[in-house]
Scaffold this motif. Structure first.
Motif, PDB file in Angstrom:
ATOM      1  N   ALA A 123      27.687  30.836  42.348  1.00  0.00           N
ATOM      2  CA  ALA A 123      28.821  31.467  41.670  1.00  0.00           C
ATOM      3  C   ALA A 123      28.518  32.915  41.312  1.00  0.00           C
ATOM      4  O   ALA A 123      29.413  33.773  41.338  1.00  0.00           O
ATOM      5  N   VAL A 124      27.270  33.218  40.978  1.00  0.00           N
ATOM      6  CA  VAL A 124      26.884  34.594  40.685  1.00  0.00           C
ATOM      7  C   VAL A 124      26.720  35.385  41.975  1.00  0.00           C
ATOM      8  O   VAL A 124      27.123  36.544  42.081  1.00  0.00           O
ATOM      9  N   LEU A 125      26.141  34.749  42.981  1.00  0.00           N
ATOM     10  CA  LEU A 125      25.856  35.421  44.245  1.00  0.00           C
ATOM     11  C   LEU A 125      27.128  35.792  45.005  1.00  0.00           C
ATOM     12  O   LEU A 125      27.249  36.902  45.526  1.00  0.00           O
ATOM     13  N   GLY A 126      28.105  34.920  45.044  1.00  0.00           N
ATOM     14  CA  GLY A 126      29.311  35.138  45.842  1.00  0.00           C
ATOM     15  C   GLY A 126      30.049  36.427  45.522  1.00  0.00           C
ATOM     16  O   GLY A 126      30.366  37.214  46.424  1.00  0.00           O
ATOM     17  N   PRO A 127      30.353  36.710  44.246  1.00  0.00           N
ATOM     18  CA  PRO A 127      31.106  37.928  43.924  1.00  0.00           C
ATOM     19  C   PRO A 127      30.366  39.222  44.228  1.00  0.00           C
ATOM     20  O   PRO A 127      30.990  40.293  44.217  1.00  0.00           O
ATOM     21  N   LEU A 128      29.059  39.149  44.488  1.00  0.00           N
ATOM     22  CA  LEU A 128      28.337  40.378  44.808  1.00  0.00           C
ATOM     23  C   LEU A 128      28.794  40.988  46.123  1.00  0.00           C
ATOM     24  O   LEU A 128      28.530  42.155  46.397  1.00  0.00           O
TER      25      LEU A 128
ATOM     26  N   ASP B  22      30.855  26.989  28.501  1.00  0.00           N
ATOM     27  CA  ASP B  22      31.847  26.361  29.379  1.00  0.00           C
ATOM     28  C   ASP B  22      31.627  26.919  30.788  1.00  0.00           C
ATOM     29  O   ASP B  22      31.782  28.115  31.030  1.00  0.00           O
ATOM     30  N   GLY B  23      31.268  26.044  31.717  1.00  0.00           N
ATOM     31  CA  GLY B  23      30.970  26.468  33.082  1.00  0.00           C
ATOM     32  C   GLY B  23      32.156  26.468  34.018  1.00  0.00           C
ATOM     33  O   GLY B  23      31.984  26.659  35.224  1.00  0.00           O
ATOM     34  N   SER B  24      33.363  26.310  33.485  1.00  0.00           N
ATOM     35  CA  SER B  24      34.543  26.165  34.345  1.00  0.00           C
ATOM     36  C   SER B  24      34.778  27.391  35.223  1.00  0.00           C
ATOM     37  O   SER B  24      35.120  27.268  36.398  1.00  0.00           O
ATOM     38  N   GLY B  25      34.626  28.577  34.669  1.00  0.00           N
ATOM     39  CA  GLY B  25      34.872  29.795  35.439  1.00  0.00           C
ATOM     40  C   GLY B  25      33.900  29.953  36.589  1.00  0.00           C
ATOM     41  O   GLY B  25      34.291  30.294  37.720  1.00  0.00           O
TER      42      GLY B  25
ATOM     43  N   LEU C 195      33.597  37.765  37.563  1.00  0.00           N
ATOM     44  CA  LEU C 195      32.251  37.247  37.333  1.00  0.00           C
ATOM     45  C   LEU C 195      31.838  37.475  35.878  1.00  0.00           C
ATOM     46  O   LEU C 195      31.270  36.577  35.237  1.00  0.00           O
ATOM     47  N   SER C 196      32.139  38.652  35.342  1.00  0.00           N
ATOM     48  CA  SER C 196      31.786  38.943  33.950  1.00  0.00           C
ATOM     49  C   SER C 196      32.482  37.981  32.995  1.00  0.00           C
ATOM     50  O   SER C 196      31.876  37.474  32.038  1.00  0.00           O
ATOM     51  N   GLN C 197      33.749  37.709  33.275  1.00  0.00           N
ATOM     52  CA  GLN C 197      34.501  36.789  32.421  1.00  0.00           C
ATOM     53  C   GLN C 197      33.917  35.377  32.497  1.00  0.00           C
ATOM     54  O   GLN C 197      33.759  34.704  31.473  1.00  0.00           O
ATOM     55  N   ALA C 198      33.571  34.945  33.711  1.00  0.00           N
ATOM     56  CA  ALA C 198      33.011  33.599  33.877  1.00  0.00           C
ATOM     57  C   ALA C 198      31.629  33.482  33.241  1.00  0.00           C
ATOM     58  O   ALA C 198      31.289  32.447  32.657  1.00  0.00           O
ATOM     59  N   LEU C 199      30.823  34.545  33.337  1.00  0.00           N
ATOM     60  CA  LEU C 199      29.500  34.529  32.704  1.00  0.00           C
ATOM     61  C   LEU C 199      29.623  34.502  31.183  1.00  0.00           C
ATOM     62  O   LEU C 199      28.873  33.788  30.494  1.00  0.00           O
ATOM     63  N   THR C 200      30.560  35.274  30.633  1.00  0.00           N
ATOM     64  CA  THR C 200      30.786  35.267  29.181  1.00  0.00           C
ATOM     65  C   THR C 200      31.116  33.858  28.708  1.00  0.00           C
ATOM     66  O   THR C 200      30.589  33.375  27.695  1.00  0.00           O
TER      67      THR C 200
END
Length: 473
Positions: A329-334, A358-361, A343-348
């Motif tokens: 999930a982190v690698l893909g948006p790169l 919450d890992g939904s994002g 990605l920033s919103q999902a990591l937050t």
């Protein structure tokens, strides 16, 4: 290894401006030669039908969607053209104006679906391009709607992506054992016997020349991204007289070994992570990463490490965010800076910025890059096809000692993502379908000029690979 390429702005895409440039037909030879023994394939009568905008289904009666579809017969084994045949799925989007010919496209992978890409041609490619060209998407052999590799049920693929089959201690030996099990699953579920031995890129390039011929094109006009540059360059090497206008965007250096490619990607993704962190920390939209870039990168690594032992709940009670899912999930948006805010919103969300983790994002991002649909199905088979194709394109090199040495170098180059790039040779050794292709430069003598596009900061196909291919050609 050779992570799937997601599409970013590149040559001939909608990201360019709309300067009024009119296309004209590429110079064509009087009559392209037909390889001996393949006359029946080159001269076959293909039945085109009006198809819907999603997939290969027929359009409703009386409704013109602008798409036509066909299945084209090609030999399973080009060394035995009189033997079994397989189908290549083709989908064409008619030009918006007067057509100057067909543009064949490949999105990368290997395993990416040209059928899916052509369905987005109206929004992805520039209006100038779609007005001038019929855009033709195809699924290469082993992929998608063509005669395809099949290995896992949707539930099994969910488990595989989540890391359920990861060895306790990653090693070359464990990777070989895992590949052997996957090979047995693929052999059991793939309906066409022998397909797994014949989904190499040379065979796919020969298929592409048949597609060109049955579409009535004297020369091939082609746009390939990432792995699609390798397919295009291979075609040019095999069929220089049939090569027309060709754009290779985000090139793969064909002379590199599997381990060299993995090391290049490890460096590329780690550099892209640093660029993302710097962008995140300077953003006014909010960022969960504090301090300087080094601190931000360390926070991401610490977060990912924590998920190994404590998967994070998501909105799907049956699918927590595991380490493997979080890394991807982190690698893909790169691949695409446009996705960095998401990605920033999902990591937050996942790092507990709102009070609870919450890992939904991140799960949603991981699923999107794996083409998992809301109903749990997968729209393509790229996750299953990528290694079977790679293992036929890359001959196994080295031994367990050298594989472990390479793994150390990859982990040092990318402490964050190196775990996803290890032991490609060991995997192909365990896979059991031997490659006969050599890794060597492609020079394609006798072709018309070929345009190679490289992008600085590209993590999956580093800029220097495009420089290398351009120099070779």
């Amino acid at each position: 290894m050779a992570l799937a390429a997601l599409l970013a702005c590149g040559g001939l895409t909608a990201c360019q401006d709309e300067t009024d440039i009119k296309a004209s037909p590429a110079t064509a030879s009087a009559s392209a030669a037909v390889p001996a023994g393949l006359e029946s394939f080159y001269n076959q009568k293909v039945s085109w039908y009006a198809c819907d905008k999603k997939g290969m289904g027929e359009a409703k009666s009386g409704k013109d969607t602008g798409f036509t579809c066909a299945k084209v017969k090609v030999p399973l084994d080009y060394d035995n053209p009189g033997g079994e045949t397989i189908d290549i799925a083709v989908k064409k989007r008619a030009a918006g104006g007067e057509s100057v010919g067909s543009l064949f496209i490949n999105p990368g992978g290997p395993g990416g679906s040209g059928i899916e890409l052509v369905e987005s041609a109206g929004s992805y490619f520039s209006k100038n391009l779609t007005s001038s060209y019929d855009v033709v998407g195809f699924d290469p052999r082993g992929v998608g709607a063509s005669t395809a590799v099949d290995c896992l049920t949707d539930a099994e693929l969910d488990a595989e992506r989540a890391g359920a089959n990861d060895p306790a201690t990653p090693s070359a030996t464990a990777t070989q054992e895992r590949a052997q099990k996957m090979g047995e699953a693929c052999a059991s579920k793939t309906s066409t016997v022998g397909l797994l031995d014949h989904i190499d890129t040379i065979s796919a390039a020969k298929d592409l020349d048949i597609l060109r011929a049955v579409d009535g094109q004297q020369t091939l006009t082609y746009l390939g991204f990432s792995y699609g540059t390798y397919l295009g360059a291979t075609y040019a090497e095999l069929f220089p007289a049939n090569t027309g206008r060709m754009v290779l965007d985000g090139a793969v250096d064909p002379s590199l070994s599997a381990e060299e490619l993995a090391l290049g990607q490890a460096k590329g993704f780690e550099a892209s992570l640093r660029a993302y962190v710097q962008n995140c920390q300077s953003s006014k939209l909010g960022c969960p990463l504090s301090g300087d870039v080094d601190s931000g990168v360390s926070q991401i690594r610490e977060f990912l490490e924590s998920v190994k032992t404590a998967p994070i709940p998501t909105s799907d009670d049956k699918r927590p965010l595991t380490y493997d899912l979080a890394v991807n999930a982190v690698l893909g948006p790169l691949y695409q800076t446009d996705l960095w805010p998401a990605l920033s919103q999902a990591l937050t969300q996942a790092m507990g910025g709102s009070g609870t983790r919450d890992g939904s994002g991140l799960l949603m991002l991981a699923d999107a890059f794996a083409t998992r649909q809301a109903d749990g199905s997968y729209s393509g088979n790229e996750s299953e096809a990528i290694m079977p194709i790679n293992c036929l394109d890359f001959p196994v090199q080295g031994d367990e000692a050298s594989w472990e040495e390479s793994a150390t170098a990859i982990k040092e180059a990318s402490p964050t993502f190196g775990s996803q790039l290890l032991y490609s040779n060991a995997y192909c050794q365990g896979w059991g379908h031997e490659s006969t292709r050599k890794r060597e430069k492609i020079t394609a003598p006798g072709t018309a000029p070929i345009l190679v596009v490289g992008t600085t900061g590209d993590p999956a196909t580093p800029y220097e690979w495009s420089e290398a291919l351009a120099e070779q050609l």
